[in-house]
Write a protein that holds these residues in place. Structure first.
Motif, PDB file in Angstrom:
ATOM      1  N   UNK A   1      10.889   2.640   7.326  1.00  0.00           N
ATOM      2  CA  UNK A   1      11.771   2.432   6.302  1.00  0.00           C
ATOM      3  C   UNK A   1      11.460   2.677   5.055  1.00  0.00           C
ATOM      4  N   UNK A   2      10.277   1.635   4.795  1.00  0.00           N
ATOM      5  CA  UNK A   2       9.610   1.183   3.532  1.00  0.00           C
ATOM      6  C   UNK A   2       9.004   2.842   3.211  1.00  0.00           C
ATOM      7  N   UNK A   3       8.316   3.567   3.909  1.00  0.00           N
ATOM      8  CA  UNK A   3       7.902   4.532   3.688  1.00  0.00           C
ATOM      9  C   UNK A   3       8.779   5.698   3.355  1.00  0.00           C
ATOM     10  N   UNK A   4       9.783   5.714   3.999  1.00  0.00           N
ATOM     11  CA  UNK A   4      10.947   6.885   3.860  1.00  0.00           C
ATOM     12  C   UNK A   4      11.720   6.588   2.313  1.00  0.00           C
ATOM     13  N   UNK A   5      11.879   5.165   1.885  1.00  0.00           N
ATOM     14  CA  UNK A   5      12.316   5.176   0.593  1.00  0.00           C
ATOM     15  C   UNK A   5      11.274   5.705  -0.595  1.00  0.00           C
TER      16      UNK A   5
ATOM     17  N   UNK B   1       2.104   9.492  -0.268  1.00  0.00           N
ATOM     18  CA  UNK B   1       2.829   8.677   0.249  1.00  0.00           C
ATOM     19  C   UNK B   1       3.011   8.530   1.745  1.00  0.00           C
ATOM     20  N   UNK B   2       3.151   9.888   2.227  1.00  0.00           N
ATOM     21  CA  UNK B   2       3.114   9.740   3.655  1.00  0.00           C
ATOM     22  C   UNK B   2       1.726   9.377   4.331  1.00  0.00           C
ATOM     23  N   UNK B   3       0.698   9.861   3.623  1.00  0.00           N
ATOM     24  CA  UNK B   3      -0.486   9.376   4.169  1.00  0.00           C
ATOM     25  C   UNK B   3      -0.834   7.939   4.108  1.00  0.00           C
ATOM     26  N   UNK B   4      -0.195   7.339   3.306  1.00  0.00           N
ATOM     27  CA  UNK B   4      -0.189   5.761   3.172  1.00  0.00           C
ATOM     28  C   UNK B   4       0.317   5.202   4.367  1.00  0.00           C
TER      29      UNK B   4
ATOM     30  N   UNK C   1      14.626   7.815   7.410  1.00  0.00           N
ATOM     31  CA  UNK C   1      15.764   8.026   6.433  1.00  0.00           C
ATOM     32  C   UNK C   1      15.818   7.016   5.578  1.00  0.00           C
ATOM     33  N   UNK C   2      16.608   7.709   4.271  1.00  0.00           N
ATOM     34  CA  UNK C   2      16.683   7.015   3.200  1.00  0.00           C
ATOM     35  C   UNK C   2      17.858   7.278   2.339  1.00  0.00           C
TER      36      UNK C   2
ATOM     37  N   UNK D   1       0.714  -1.276  -0.113  1.00  0.00           N
ATOM     38  CA  UNK D   1       0.152  -0.006   0.068  1.00  0.00           C
ATOM     39  C   UNK D   1       0.730   1.154  -0.117  1.00  0.00           C
ATOM     40  N   UNK D   2       1.982   1.231   0.584  1.00  0.00           N
ATOM     41  CA  UNK D   2       2.817   2.436   0.467  1.00  0.00           C
ATOM     42  C   UNK D   2       3.577   2.665  -0.777  1.00  0.00           C
ATOM     43  N   UNK D   3       3.585   3.657  -1.292  1.00  0.00           N
ATOM     44  CA  UNK D   3       4.581   4.086  -2.683  1.00  0.00           C
ATOM     45  C   UNK D   3       3.686   3.701  -3.653  1.00  0.00           C
ATOM     46  N   UNK D   4       2.266   3.709  -3.686  1.00  0.00           N
ATOM     47  CA  UNK D   4       1.499   3.483  -4.769  1.00  0.00           C
ATOM     48  C   UNK D   4       1.431   4.511  -5.890  1.00  0.00           C
TER      49      UNK D   4
END
Length: 809
Positions: free
Chosen positions: A423-427, A271-274, A390-391, A261-264
Motif C-alpha cells: 500500500x505504501x508503494x502503491x501510493x 519506486x517499484x524497485x524500491x 491500489x491507491x 526507502x520507498x518513494x525516495x
C-alpha cells in the motif's frame, strides 16, 4: 476501606472461586489518616481476639504494646508500603509479636492504610521438596537444571516438549550435545560465565530445533544456584519462546524501513524497485512488481478490478539469488497472466491472495504457463503471496512475493505485512504516475512555446541552450527568444517565471507572446518592460480577458536590442541577472545595467543602458538556474562563468557546452536558459544615406540616387520596386512630415528602405476611392514589399519597407 463487606463486619467471604480461599487466615485491618480503625475482619479477630464492633472507630494505638508509637500512620509518613514486626496486645492482655505488611491507599483525597498479617505461618514440611519438584516440572516455561559440570540434572515438562526428548533421555548431557547448533556454544559459554562470576546471564538465541517446522527465537536466562552455605551447585536455564514478539518487531522494522526507502523519488520504475528491494530477503525470496500498461504515460487505469486474463508490464524484480534467475518476464515486457494465476485472481478479487504451491497447482500451471511452472519446480517455490497495488481507488498493478529458500509458508500475519508495504508503494507509484503526467504535459507545453529554431538574421551569430530542471523540481517558466526587428536590428530576450509546473509554463507562454507583440511595434527596451510589467499585474489580478492565474506572478526578464549599422546595443532588465560581455580581446565584464524591479511589482520605473559594441563581441544572457546551483550562491557562479568565458571564443556551441558542463555538475534544480550572441557589423559599403531637402522637386533626384546605388550593389533587378518605394516614402515625408528628412538604404539579407523625419505622426493605410488623386502610395508599398512599418525615434519617426532580393523570390 476494605474491598468486601465481610472484611468490615467480620463475616465470611463468599461466592465463586473465593470459596476455596480461607479469608480468615489473614488478619486485615484498615487505619485512616487519624489513626482510627475503620475495618476489621475475622482473621484479625482470630489473631487478637477483638470483635469488629469492639475495634472499629477506636484508635489503633490501643492495640500496640509499645506506647512509644501511639500513632501508627504518623510513623509511616512518606512511604507507600512498610513491612516489619510489631508487638500487639491481645484482648486477654498478653503480648503478641507478629509480622505486618502495610499498604498506603488513596481514596477520595484521603489516605488510609491496609494492614495485613497471617494468622499462622506454616512451617516447612518434608512434603515441600516434592511440592517444589512438581512445581518445577509443571512450570509453563522451558526450564532445566545443570550441575557445575554443565550436565543436565532436571528438565521440566516444557523442556521435554520443546526438545522432543524425555528428561531421562537428556539427563547427563550438555546443551551442546542436546542441541546441535552454534547457539548452543554461546549458551554453554554463558553458563560458564554465570558459574565463574556468580551473576545471572541473559542472552538471545535463534534456533531451528529438531521436530519444529521453522526457526524459533528464545530469550534465555542463566541463573547460578547456591546451597544454604552459598556454594555454587549448578545453573538454572530458563528459556522463553519470544518468536512471535520477535517477528512482530521485525514486521514493524520492515514497515518502518519501507516508509523510509520507498518513494525516495518520483520515478515510477525506481519506486517499484524500491518495494522489491525492501522485501528481499527479510520478507520474501523473490519479488516481482507488475503494472497495468494503461497507466503508462500517467493516464488513469480503467475503473474497477481487471477481470479474466490480464496483461501486466514487469517494472521491477529482486531475488536472494544473484541476477534473479527465477524471472521469466524481462523488465519492460508485457506478459499475459492467466485467469487462474495468483496475480490475476488477486487483481480480480481486489485483495491479497496466498497460494501454497502443490503438485496439482504446478500441473495446472503447466497448461497455461509452462515456462513459469518449470522455473517454480527448478527453484522449489512453495508459497506465493500476491497483493494488488491500489491507491486512491485505482488499481495500478500487483506485487508478487514468493518463497523458495526459507521453509516458512506465508501466513495471515505475512499477508497483512505484505499489504502494508505494498500500500505504501502503491501510493508512491501513483504519485510518480501523476507527476509524470503533469511533467510531460508541462514539458510539451513549454517546448511548444520555446523557439524550435532561431530565426535567420544577419546582425548576430547566436547559439542557445535550454535545460529542464531535475525531476524533483519539475518544469519551470524559463524562456529565451531572438526577434528580428526593422532596420536589420535584432532583439535578444531571456526571462524566468517563478515557480514550476503547468502554471509557470502557461505564464511563460503569455509573457513570451507579449514580448514578441511589443517588440513588433519597436518599443525601446525600458518601455517594453514597463508594458510587460502592466501585463503581469493584470494577469495576477484577473484583469486580463484570458483566464486569470491563481496567486501572485513573479518573473524576471532581460531585453536587449542590437543595431548592426550603428553597433549600438540598448539593454534593460527587470530583476534579471546581469548579462556578460566578452570583448574581442577576451576581456570579460558583467554589464552594469540598472536592475529594475521584477515584473509584477508595478509602478516602478525601468532604465535602459546603451553601449557601442565592437564587431565580434560576445553577449551572454542566462537565467539564474545556471549560476545558482546546489550549494553555490550567485556570486560564486558569476566568478566561475567569468573564468570559462576568458577562454577561446571561436565556436559559440562550444562556449555553451563549456558553460553548462562547468557550472552544472549534475542535473539542475531549476530550469536553465542560455543565449550566446556574437555581434556583426554592417559597414558603409552596405549602407547608403542621403539628407533630403523639404522640397517635392528633390523626389526625382532621390529616385535617381537610389537607382545608382542599386546598380553599384549589383541589384539592377530590384530597381523598379526600390524606385517606387523611395518615391512614395520620400514624398509622404516631405508632404506630411517635418524636417529633417533622411533616406537610408541598407543592403543586408534583404533590401531595407528607411525614411526618417521630425514628425511623430504615424502613417496608415487607406483605400482610395475611384476619383481620389492620392491615398494609394502606402497601399502600393505594402503590396510590392514583404513588410513595412514605422518606429519612433527620439526626434521623430522612421518609416521603413523591406523587400526580398531577386535571388530570394
Amino acid at each position: 476501606m476494605i474491598g468486601s463487606a465481610s472484611d468490615r463486619d467480620g463475616g465470611p467471604s463468599g461466592g465463586g472461586s473465593r470459596e476455596r480461599v480461607d479469608e480468615a487466615a489473614t488478619a486485615r485491618a484498615v487505619v485512616d489518616g487519624r489513626g482510627v480503625v475503620t475495618a476489621w475482619n475475622e482473621g484479625a479477630r482470630r489473631l487478637l481476639g477483638y470483635r469488629a464492633s469492639e475495634v472499629i472507630g477506636e484508635s489503633a494505638a490501643r492495640l500496640l504494646a509499645d506506647a512509644a508509637h501511639p500513632h501508627l500512620p504518623d510513623s509511616l509518613t512518606g512511604l507507600r508500603r512498610w513491612s516489619g514486626t510489631a508487638t500487639l496486645l491481645h484482648r486477654d492482655g498478653h503480648r503478641l509479636t507478629v509480622g505486618v505488611l502495610a499498604h498506603r491507599r488513596e481514596s477520595d483525597g484521603d489516605d488510609d492504610w491496609l494492614l495485613v498479617s497471617p494468622v499462622a505461618r506454616p512451617a516447612p514440611t518434608p512434603r515441600d521438596d516434592a511440592f517444589v519438584r512438581r512445581s518445577f516440572a509443571q512450570a509453563p516455561y522451558t526450564m532445566a537444571l545443570y550441575d557445575t559440570g554443565l550436565r543436565l540434572c532436571w528438565a521440566n515438562g516444557d523442556m521435554e516438549r520443546v526438545m522432543g526428548l524425555s528428561e531421562e533421555e537428556m539427563r547427563g548431557l550438555r546443551v551442546t550435545e542436546i542441541v546441535l547448533d552454534p547457539e548452543s556454544e554461546r549458551t554453554e559459554e554463558g553458563m560458564r560465565t554465570a558459574l565463574r562470576t556468580g551473576r545471572p546471564q541473559e542472552l538471545g538465541a535463534a534456533l531451528h530445533l529438531a521436530g519444529h517446522e521453522r526457526e524459533s527465537v528464545w530469550s534465555v536466562s542463566l541463573v547460578p544456584v547456591r546451597d544454604s552455605g552459598g556454594r555454587l551447585e549448578g545453573v538454572l536455564l530458563s528459556a522463553h519462546d519470544v518468536t512471535e514478539q520477535y517477528l512482530a518487531r521485525q514486521r514493524l522494522v520492515l514497515v518502518d524501513d519501507a516508509s523510509l526507502r520507498i518513494g525516495s523519488t518520483l520515478d515510477l520504475p525506481r519506486t517499484a524497485q524500491e518495494l522489491a528491494d525492501v522485501a528481499v530477503p527479510r520478507f520474501a525470496d523473490f519479488v516481482t512488481v507488475d503494472l497495468l500498461p494503461s497507466i503508462e504515460g500517467g493516464e488513469d487505469p480503467p475503473q474497477g478490478p481487471p477481470l479474466g486474463p490480464v496483461l501486466l508490464r514487469r517494472v521491477a524484480s529482486q531475488s536472494v539469488l544473484e541476477g534473479c534467475p527465477e524471472a521469466v518476464v524481462p523488465h519492460g515486457t508485457v506478459a499475459n497472466y492467466p485467469e487462474r494465476s495468483t496475480a490475476a485472481r488477486s487483481l480480480a478479487q481486489g485483495r491479497p491472495v496466498i497460494e501454497h504451491i502443490t503438485p496439482a497447482a504446478l500441473e495446472d500451471l503447466d497448461r497455461t504457463a509452462p515456462q513459469r511452472a518449470a522455473r517454480m519446480r527448478q527453484f522449489g517455490f512453495h508459497s506465493v503471496l500476491a497483493v494488488p497495488m491500489r491507491a486512491r481507488g485505482l488499481t495500478l498493478g500487483v506485487a508478487t512475493f514468493s518463497r523458495h529458500q526459507r521453509p516458512q509458508r506465508f501466513e495471515q500475519d505475512d499477508l497483512l505485512l505484505g499489504q502494508e508495504i505494498t500500500a505504501r508503494a502503491a501510493v508512491c507509484i501513483d504519485n510518480a504516475r501523476r507527476y509524470t503526467r503533469e511533467r510531460d504535459t508541462s514539458l510539451t507545453l513549454q517546448n511548444s512555446l520555446l523557439p524550435q529554431r532561431l530565426p535567420e538574421q544577419a546582425a548576430l551569430d547566436v547559439a542557445s541552450r535550454y535545460l529542464p530542471a531535475s525531476a524533483r523540481a519539475g518544469v519551470g517558466g524559463d524562456w529565451f527568444d531572438v526577434i528580428p526587428l526593422s532596420g536589420a536590428r535584432v532583439a535578444l530576450v531571456v526571462g524566468d517565471v517563478v515557480g514550476h509546473g503547468i502554471q509557470a509554463s502557461a505564464t511563460m507562454g503569455r509573457l513570451r507572446t507579449a514580448v514578441r507583440t511589443l517588440a513588433d511595434v519597436d518599443l525601446p527596451p525600458d518601455e517594453l518592460l514597463t508594458h510587460l510589467d502592466d501585463l503581469v499585474n493584470r494577469l495576477a489580478g484577473g484583469g486580463d480577458t484570458m483566464a486569470p492565474l491563481d496567486g501572485d506572478i513573479g518573473a524576471t526578464c532581460l531585453y536587449a536590442v542590437y543595431d548592426p549599422v550603428s553597433r549600438h546595443c540598448t539593454i534593460a532588465r527587470a530583476g534579471h541577472p546581469l548579462p556578460a560581455l566578452v570583448a574581442p580581446d577576451g576581456t570579460v565584464e558583467f554589464l552594469d545595467v540598472p536592475a529594475g524591479p521584477p515584473l509584477g511589482l508595478g509602478g516602478l520605473p525601468f532604465e535602459s543602458t546603451e553601449l557601442e559594441l565592437a564587431e565580434g563581441s560576445l553577449l551572454v544572457l542566462y537565467t539564474d538556474g545556471l549560476v545558482e546551483g546546489r550549494g553555490r550562491d550567485g556570486d560564486e557562479g558569476i566568478a566561475v562563468m567569468r573564468e570559462v568565458l576568458r577562454g577561446p571564443a571561436h565556436d559559440l556551441e562550444a562556449i555553451c557546452d563549456a558553460l553548462l558542463s562547468t557550472l552544472l555538475t549534475d542535473r539542475p534544480s531549476d530550469d536553465v536558459a542560455l543565449l550566446v550572441a556574437r555581434t556583426r557589423a554592417l559597414d558603409t559599403s552596405h549602407v547608403a544615406t542621403w539628407r533630403v531637402p523639404p522640397d517635392p522637386a528633390v523626389v526625382a533626384e532621390m529616385r535617381k540616387a537610389a537607382c545608382r546605388q542599386m546598380s553599384e550593389w549589383g541589384l539592377d533587378d530590384a530597381v523598379f520596386v526600390t524606385e517606387l518605394v523611395v518615391s512614395e516614402l520620400v514624398t509622404n515625408a516631405i508632404r506630411y512630415g517635418r524636417p529633417p528628412v533622411e533616406l537610408r538604404l541598407i543592403y543586408d539579407r534583404t533590401l531595407i528602405c528607411e525614411v526618417s523625419d521630425g514628425s511623430t505622426t504615424a502613417p496608415h493605410l487607406r483605400r482610395a476611392r475611384t476619383f481620389d488623386e492620392g491615398g494609394r502610395g502606402l497601399l502600393l508599398v505594402a503590396q510590392m514589399t514583404q513588410g513595412w512599418g514605422t518606429r519612433q525615434i527620439p526626434n521623430g519617426k522612421i518609416i521603413w519597407a523591406e523587400q526580398a532580393l531577386p535571388g530570394d523570390y
